[in-house]
Write an enzyme that holds these catalytic residues in place. Structure first.
Site, PDB file in Angstrom:
ATOM      1  N   LYS A  81       0.842  -1.200   0.000  1.00  0.00           N
ATOM      2  CA  LYS A  81       0.000   0.000   0.000  1.00  0.00           C
ATOM      3  C   LYS A  81       0.874   1.246   0.000  1.00  0.00           C
ATOM      4  CE  LYS A  81      -3.950   2.014   2.508  1.00  0.00           C
ATOM      5  NZ  LYS A  81      -4.873   1.841   3.664  1.00  0.00           N
ATOM      6  N   SER A 156      -9.778   1.784   2.708  1.00  0.00           N
ATOM      7  CA  SER A 156      -8.908   2.577   1.846  1.00  0.00           C
ATOM      8  C   SER A 156      -7.855   1.740   1.128  1.00  0.00           C
ATOM      9  CB  SER A 156      -8.207   3.639   2.701  1.00  0.00           C
ATOM     10  OG  SER A 156      -7.344   3.033   3.675  1.00  0.00           O
ATOM     11  N   SER A 180     -10.167  -0.729   6.908  1.00  0.00           N
ATOM     12  CA  SER A 180      -9.574  -0.535   5.581  1.00  0.00           C
ATOM     13  C   SER A 180      -8.842  -1.732   5.009  1.00  0.00           C
ATOM     14  CB  SER A 180      -8.625   0.678   5.612  1.00  0.00           C
ATOM     15  OG  SER A 180      -9.359   1.858   5.773  1.00  0.00           O
TER      16      SER A 180
END
Length: 524
Positions: A81, A156, A180
């Site tokens: 990420k 996210s 997330s």
């Protein structure tokens, strides 16, 4: 006969590299070919890193040629990420504010995965600064759900989940502040785990809410997520993170049914209020009931438990989270690093315009809310009350775990929604209604696929919750759900020089999204 790279689990790839069925360089090239073929439609990455991946693969092959013992995840492709620093890449947090920011070092979580033998394929897309539940707030481009490109992958950490679901990588790292990891894992049909707060180091991860953030892995199988967890905790407590704790690398053993609390004879809690909540779709409820039936068949006892204050979790989160985000993002002032507005004649104007033009709408909204909540006369009314609610929610979970070993609940109230379908920020926040309380309390949780919804045809998932630092228990129960709901066997390598046998616990419930299975990337 060539075999599609995406038919292999992370465990099988590592076993194949160790056995010499294929080289790490061959795996890296297959992964990069899969990304090239699938990425234009999915848009899971902000940056692809072929040079880093191939260099790491060459080091693994050289170690094998020299007769050295290879690390446990040798040759396994990994997506990271883009709020995690990785030397040799940009760390943008999907924001114009950090569009050109070069990572000065590597985050501990990424470093440990690389030490375990993973190949860094690229930096995954995300909601800007992790503010969102759709990955639509990325400043660069949205990410599409591989099961239906018109729908969101969740957020996210949507890029990480989509990269795994589309078969571009078998493992990915995400961060979870209010769901997330677990919410996008559920919407994309993969396994996603948020460990207990403090189990995995946050050093080198750009902070959203420092008391809520936790790094965790995505994979297509529970066994792969367990192997990633072992890698993430293998270095012990991180001296660079004061919240980091010592955790034993016992997750792979738990996935095999060794060492951890056995499922048979244990108690699984169900929260009636969650199963009857407004907004929970019938197909999601049916999916959780499938998971409950699988645990019942494995010998667990199903009992009802109560979490009386959990209704306050969303309200508490959207006070604590924005307040901490306001504090953490104050460092992006347009002066020291990040986007700098040109042509300004004063520091005040440069800071104001840099922040106005560097941050997107959701990032501004949360910082403005945080500034208000921490202001004089407001702090006592809202922030202090939110912290009291946090204490009550944490106590609720502690009392529940005096009665049960794990709690089973939905991961999301509905299947993946279409891009733009939810425009109201408050309605978007409700996408995390089943995940937020775990971040408030600090407990670990895992989202496990349980098949496709009868009406939507999209992935459904169930969520398991365990007491703090009993995360290996999550793996054991998740593996029981995975076995119980049934999954197609992961194919072997088929090499004439000794095929890689299926790894126990390596059956994926859903596998790669059908539109992308076998699309680019083959191993000889």
């Amino acid at each position: 006969m060539p075999q599609s790279y995406d038919t292999l689990s992370a465990a099988q790839i590592a076993a194949g590299v160790r056995a010499g069925a294929f080289s790490a360089v061959e795996v890296a090239r297959a992964a990069l070919e899969a990304v090239e073929a699938r990425e234009p439609e999915v848009q899971a990455f902000i940056q692809v890193t072929p040079e880093l991946a191939l260099a790491a693969a060459e080091r693994i092959d050289a170690a094998r040629a020299a007769g050295e013992t290879l690390p446990p995840l040798a040759g396994v492709p990994l997506a990271i990420k883009d709020n995690m620093n990785l030397g040799g890449t940009r760390t943008t947090c999907a924001s114009r504010m950090l569009e050109s920011y070069e990572s000065p070092y590597t985050a501990t979580c990424a470093a440990r995965m690389l030490k375990a033998g993973c190949l860094p394929i690229g930096k995954a897309n995300m909601d800007e600064f992790a503010f969102g539940s759709s990955t639509d707030t990325s400043a660069f481009h949205p990410t599409n759900n591989p099961w239906d490109l018109t729908r969101v992958p969740g957020g996210s950490s949507g890029g990480s989940a989509a990269a795994v679901a589309a078969g571009m990588v078998p493992l990915a790292l995400g961060s979870d502040t209010g769901g997330s990891i677990r919410q996008p894992a559920a919407l994309c049909g993969v396994v996603g785990m948020k460990p207990t707060y403090g189990a995995v180091s946050r050093y080198g991860v750009v902070a959203f809410g420092s008391s809520l953030d936790q790094v965790g892995p995505f994979g297509r199988t529970v066994a792969d997520v367990a192997a990633a967890m072992d890698a993430l905790v293998a270095g012990g407590r991180d001296p660079y993170d004061s919240t980091s704790q010592e955790v034993a690398p016992s997750f792979a053993a738990a996935a095999r049914g060794e060492g951890a609390v056995p499922v048979a004879g244990r108690r699984v809690g169900l929260v009636p209020a969650f199963m009857e909540a407004e907004g929970l779709t019938p197909e999601v409820r049916a999916g959780v009931e499938r998971a409950a039936a699988a645990l019942d068949a494995a010998g667990a006892e199903l009992v009802e438990v109560d979490l009386p204050h959990v209704d306050a979790a969303i309200a508490a989160y959207y006070v604590i989270g924005p307040a901490e985000a306001f504090s953490n993002l104050a460092r992006f002032d347009g002066i020291r690093y990040g986007y700098q507005e040109p042509g300004c004649t004063s520091l005040a104007r440069q800071s104001a315009l840099s922040r106005a033009h560097g941050f997107g709408a959701e990032a501004k909204r949360r910082q403005l809310l945080g500034a208000y909540l921490l202001s004089s006369g407001v702090y006592d009314r809202y922030y202090y009350a939110a912290q009291k609610a946090r204490t009550l929610i944490t106590a609720d979970y502690a009392r529940a775990f005096e009665q049960v070993d794990v709690i089973l609940m939905p991961a999301t109230p509905h299947a993946a929604f279409r891009h733009g379908e939810i425009s109201d920020p408050t309605a978007m926040y409700l996408s995390d209604m089943y995940t937020i309380s775990l971040n408030i309390a600090g407990n670990g949780g895992i989202s496990v696929p349980v098949g496709l919804g009868e009406s939507s045809g999209l992935p459904m998932a169930a969520q398991l919750v365990a007491p703090a630092f009993a995360d290996e228990r999550l793996i054991a129960f998740a593996a029981a759900v995975e076995r119980g709901v049934g999954g197609a066997s992961v194919a072997g390598v088929g090499s004439p020089e000794g095929a890689v046998a299926p790894v126990p616990g390596s059956a994926s419930v859903l596998g790669v999204a059908p539109a992308f299975a076998g699309k680019g990337g083959e191993l000889a």
